[in-house]
Write a protein that holds these residues in place. Structure first.
Motif, PDB file in Angstrom:
ATOM      1  N   GLY A  27      18.135  51.957  39.420  1.00 52.28           N
ATOM      2  CA  GLY A  27      16.712  51.912  39.107  1.00 52.28           C
ATOM      3  C   GLY A  27      16.514  51.540  37.648  1.00 52.28           C
ATOM      4  N   ALA A  28      15.350  51.032  37.328  1.00 45.63           N
ATOM      5  CA  ALA A  28      15.090  50.516  35.982  1.00 45.63           C
ATOM      6  C   ALA A  28      15.201  51.590  34.901  1.00 45.63           C
ATOM      7  CB  ALA A  28      13.711  49.862  35.930  1.00 45.63           C
ATOM      8  N   GLU A  29      14.647  52.786  35.166  1.00 42.40           N
ATOM      9  CA  GLU A  29      14.651  53.830  34.138  1.00 42.40           C
ATOM     10  C   GLU A  29      16.070  54.333  33.870  1.00 42.40           C
ATOM     11  OE1 GLU A  29      12.623  54.028  36.878  1.00 42.40           O
ATOM     12  OE2 GLU A  29      10.773  53.375  35.908  1.00 42.40           O
ATOM     13  N   ARG A  30      16.838  54.606  34.911  1.00 42.08           N
ATOM     14  CA  ARG A  30      18.207  55.097  34.722  1.00 42.08           C
ATOM     15  C   ARG A  30      19.111  54.016  34.130  1.00 42.08           C
ATOM     16  NH1 ARG A  30      19.174  58.735  40.110  1.00 42.08           N
ATOM     17  NH2 ARG A  30      17.835  60.431  39.447  1.00 42.08           N
ATOM     18  N   PHE A  31      18.868  52.774  34.520  1.00 40.19           N
ATOM     19  CA  PHE A  31      19.618  51.657  33.935  1.00 40.19           C
ATOM     20  C   PHE A  31      19.388  51.611  32.428  1.00 40.19           C
ATOM     21  CE2 PHE A  31      19.198  47.293  32.330  1.00 40.19           C
ATOM     22  CZ  PHE A  31      20.505  46.861  32.448  1.00 40.19           C
ATOM     23  N   LEU A  32      18.132  51.673  32.013  1.00 42.67           N
ATOM     24  CA  LEU A  32      17.795  51.640  30.592  1.00 42.67           C
ATOM     25  C   LEU A  32      18.396  52.845  29.863  1.00 42.67           C
ATOM     26  CD1 LEU A  32      16.262  50.268  28.280  1.00 42.67           C
ATOM     27  CD2 LEU A  32      14.260  51.615  28.935  1.00 42.67           C
ATOM     28  N   LEU A  33      18.319  54.022  30.461  1.00 42.73           N
ATOM     29  CA  LEU A  33      18.882  55.222  29.854  1.00 42.73           C
ATOM     30  C   LEU A  33      20.395  55.088  29.685  1.00 42.73           C
ATOM     31  CD1 LEU A  33      18.169  58.093  28.860  1.00 42.73           C
ATOM     32  CD2 LEU A  33      18.664  58.883  31.179  1.00 42.73           C
ATOM     33  N   LEU A  34      21.081  54.629  30.727  1.00 42.01           N
ATOM     34  CA  LEU A  34      22.531  54.424  30.656  1.00 42.01           C
ATOM     35  C   LEU A  34      22.886  53.401  29.582  1.00 42.01           C
ATOM     36  CD1 LEU A  34      25.410  54.842  31.795  1.00 42.01           C
ATOM     37  CD2 LEU A  34      24.882  53.066  33.479  1.00 42.01           C
ATOM     38  N   TYR A  35      22.160  52.296  29.534  1.00 43.78           N
ATOM     39  CA  TYR A  35      22.430  51.234  28.566  1.00 43.78           C
ATOM     40  C   TYR A  35      22.222  51.721  27.126  1.00 43.78           C
ATOM     41  CZ  TYR A  35      22.423  46.653  26.383  1.00 43.78           C
ATOM     42  OH  TYR A  35      22.716  45.581  25.589  1.00 43.78           O
ATOM     43  N   VAL A  36      21.094  52.360  26.879  1.00 43.43           N
ATOM     44  CA  VAL A  36      20.773  52.806  25.513  1.00 43.43           C
ATOM     45  C   VAL A  36      21.719  53.921  25.055  1.00 43.43           C
ATOM     46  CG1 VAL A  36      19.011  53.940  24.095  1.00 43.43           C
ATOM     47  CG2 VAL A  36      18.380  52.040  25.583  1.00 43.43           C
ATOM     48  N   LEU A  37      21.936  54.920  25.916  1.00 46.11           N
ATOM     49  CA  LEU A  37      22.820  56.021  25.517  1.00 46.11           C
ATOM     50  C   LEU A  37      24.259  55.551  25.327  1.00 46.11           C
ATOM     51  CD1 LEU A  37      21.509  59.014  27.651  1.00 46.11           C
ATOM     52  CD2 LEU A  37      21.125  58.542  25.226  1.00 46.11           C
ATOM     53  N   SER A  38      24.710  54.618  26.160  1.00 47.90           N
ATOM     54  CA  SER A  38      26.061  54.073  25.984  1.00 47.90           C
ATOM     55  C   SER A  38      26.175  53.286  24.694  1.00 47.90           C
ATOM     56  CB  SER A  38      26.431  53.168  27.159  1.00 47.90           C
ATOM     57  OG  SER A  38      26.460  53.890  28.354  1.00 47.90           O
ATOM     58  N   GLY A  39      25.153  52.494  24.391  1.00 48.62           N
ATOM     59  CA  GLY A  39      25.158  51.719  23.150  1.00 48.62           C
ATOM     60  C   GLY A  39      25.147  52.597  21.917  1.00 48.62           C
ATOM     61  N   VAL A  40      24.264  53.583  21.901  1.00 50.74           N
ATOM     62  CA  VAL A  40      24.182  54.500  20.765  1.00 50.74           C
ATOM     63  C   VAL A  40      25.470  55.321  20.661  1.00 50.74           C
ATOM     64  CG1 VAL A  40      22.974  56.539  19.857  1.00 50.74           C
ATOM     65  CG2 VAL A  40      21.670  54.603  20.734  1.00 50.74           C
ATOM     66  N   GLY A  41      25.940  55.827  21.802  1.00 48.37           N
ATOM     67  CA  GLY A  41      27.175  56.612  21.802  1.00 48.37           C
ATOM     68  C   GLY A  41      28.374  55.813  21.335  1.00 48.37           C
ATOM     69  N   GLY A  42      28.474  54.571  21.788  1.00 49.93           N
ATOM     70  CA  GLY A  42      29.583  53.716  21.360  1.00 49.93           C
ATOM     71  C   GLY A  42      29.547  53.436  19.868  1.00 49.93           C
ATOM     72  N   ASN A  43      28.360  53.192  19.338  1.00 54.78           N
ATOM     73  CA  ASN A  43      28.243  52.936  17.900  1.00 54.78           C
ATOM     74  C   ASN A  43      28.509  54.191  17.073  1.00 54.78           C
ATOM     75  OD1 ASN A  43      27.679  50.106  17.470  1.00 54.78           O
ATOM     76  ND2 ASN A  43      25.850  50.465  18.701  1.00 54.78           N
ATOM     77  N   LEU A  44      28.057  55.351  17.561  1.00 54.65           N
ATOM     78  CA  LEU A  44      28.341  56.597  16.839  1.00 54.65           C
ATOM     79  C   LEU A  44      29.829  56.921  16.862  1.00 54.65           C
ATOM     80  CD1 LEU A  44      25.352  58.884  17.882  1.00 54.65           C
ATOM     81  CD2 LEU A  44      25.772  57.834  15.647  1.00 54.65           C
ATOM     82  N   LEU A  45      30.483  56.681  17.988  1.00 50.24           N
ATOM     83  CA  LEU A  45      31.927  56.908  18.070  1.00 50.24           C
ATOM     84  C   LEU A  45      32.667  55.959  17.125  1.00 50.24           C
ATOM     85  CD1 LEU A  45      34.198  58.472  19.498  1.00 50.24           C
ATOM     86  CD2 LEU A  45      34.260  56.615  21.175  1.00 50.24           C
ATOM     87  N   GLY A  46      32.225  54.709  17.056  1.00 50.56           N
ATOM     88  CA  GLY A  46      32.826  53.756  16.125  1.00 50.56           C
ATOM     89  C   GLY A  46      32.630  54.169  14.676  1.00 50.56           C
ATOM     90  N   LEU A  47      31.453  54.702  14.386  1.00 54.28           N
ATOM     91  CA  LEU A  47      31.173  55.189  13.029  1.00 54.28           C
ATOM     92  C   LEU A  47      32.059  56.378  12.693  1.00 54.28           C
ATOM     93  CD1 LEU A  47      29.305  55.062  10.502  1.00 54.28           C
ATOM     94  CD2 LEU A  47      27.776  56.617  11.720  1.00 54.28           C
ATOM     95  N   TRP A  48      32.224  57.284  13.628  1.00 46.82           N
ATOM     96  CA  TRP A  48      33.016  58.488  13.409  1.00 46.82           C
ATOM     97  C   TRP A  48      34.502  58.165  13.280  1.00 46.82           C
ATOM     98  CZ3 TRP A  48      35.799  61.713  17.237  1.00 46.82           C
ATOM     99  CH2 TRP A  48      36.228  62.922  16.700  1.00 46.82           C
ATOM    100  N   MET A  49      35.004  57.247  14.099  1.00 45.95           N
ATOM    101  CA  MET A  49      36.440  56.961  14.117  1.00 45.95           C
ATOM    102  C   MET A  49      36.845  55.770  13.252  1.00 45.95           C
ATOM    103  SD  MET A  49      37.475  57.710  18.024  1.00 45.95           S
ATOM    104  CE  MET A  49      39.203  57.799  17.589  1.00 45.95           C
TER     105      MET A  49
END
Length: 99
Positions: A27-49
């Motif tokens: 669904g559109a809302e869960r797709f957007l949530l998955l995409y945004v949280l994965s993007g933010v999480g990936g960038n935060l993990l990259g910043l941390w590591m």
């Protein structure tokens, strides 16, 4: 900084190929949530590591998050029509992004 034309093309192709599948499945809302949280999480993990003065570009974390969501759903529903095809698509895109 890992941005290049090939990196942009790889992320764009991956999103073009997997995005419609993920949106139709979740669904559109869960797709957007998955995409945004994965993007933010990936960038935060990259910043941390990452190195103290490194810089990150692109949407690789978001694309890998979509792959993980689709693969997890396909593994959970394996045997249901289309699950094997989804897992195959994710595997091909994963190989493209790793090399």
């Amino acid at each position: 900084l890992h941005g290049s034309l090939m990196h942009l093309a790889s992320n764009s192709y991956s999103l073009w190929h997997l995005g419609p599948q993920a949106e139709a499945l979740f669904g559109a809302e869960r797709f957007l949530l998955l995409y945004v949280l994965s993007g933010v999480g990936g960038n935060l993990l990259g910043l941390w590591m990452g190195a103290a003065r490194s810089m990150s570009v692109g949407a690789s974390g978001a694309v890998f998050g979509l792959m993980g969501g689709l693969a997890g759903h396909a593994l959970r529903t394996y045997g249901v029509a289309g699950a094997s095809q989804t897992l195959s698509s994710v595997s091909r895109i994963l190989l493209l992004n790793l090399f």
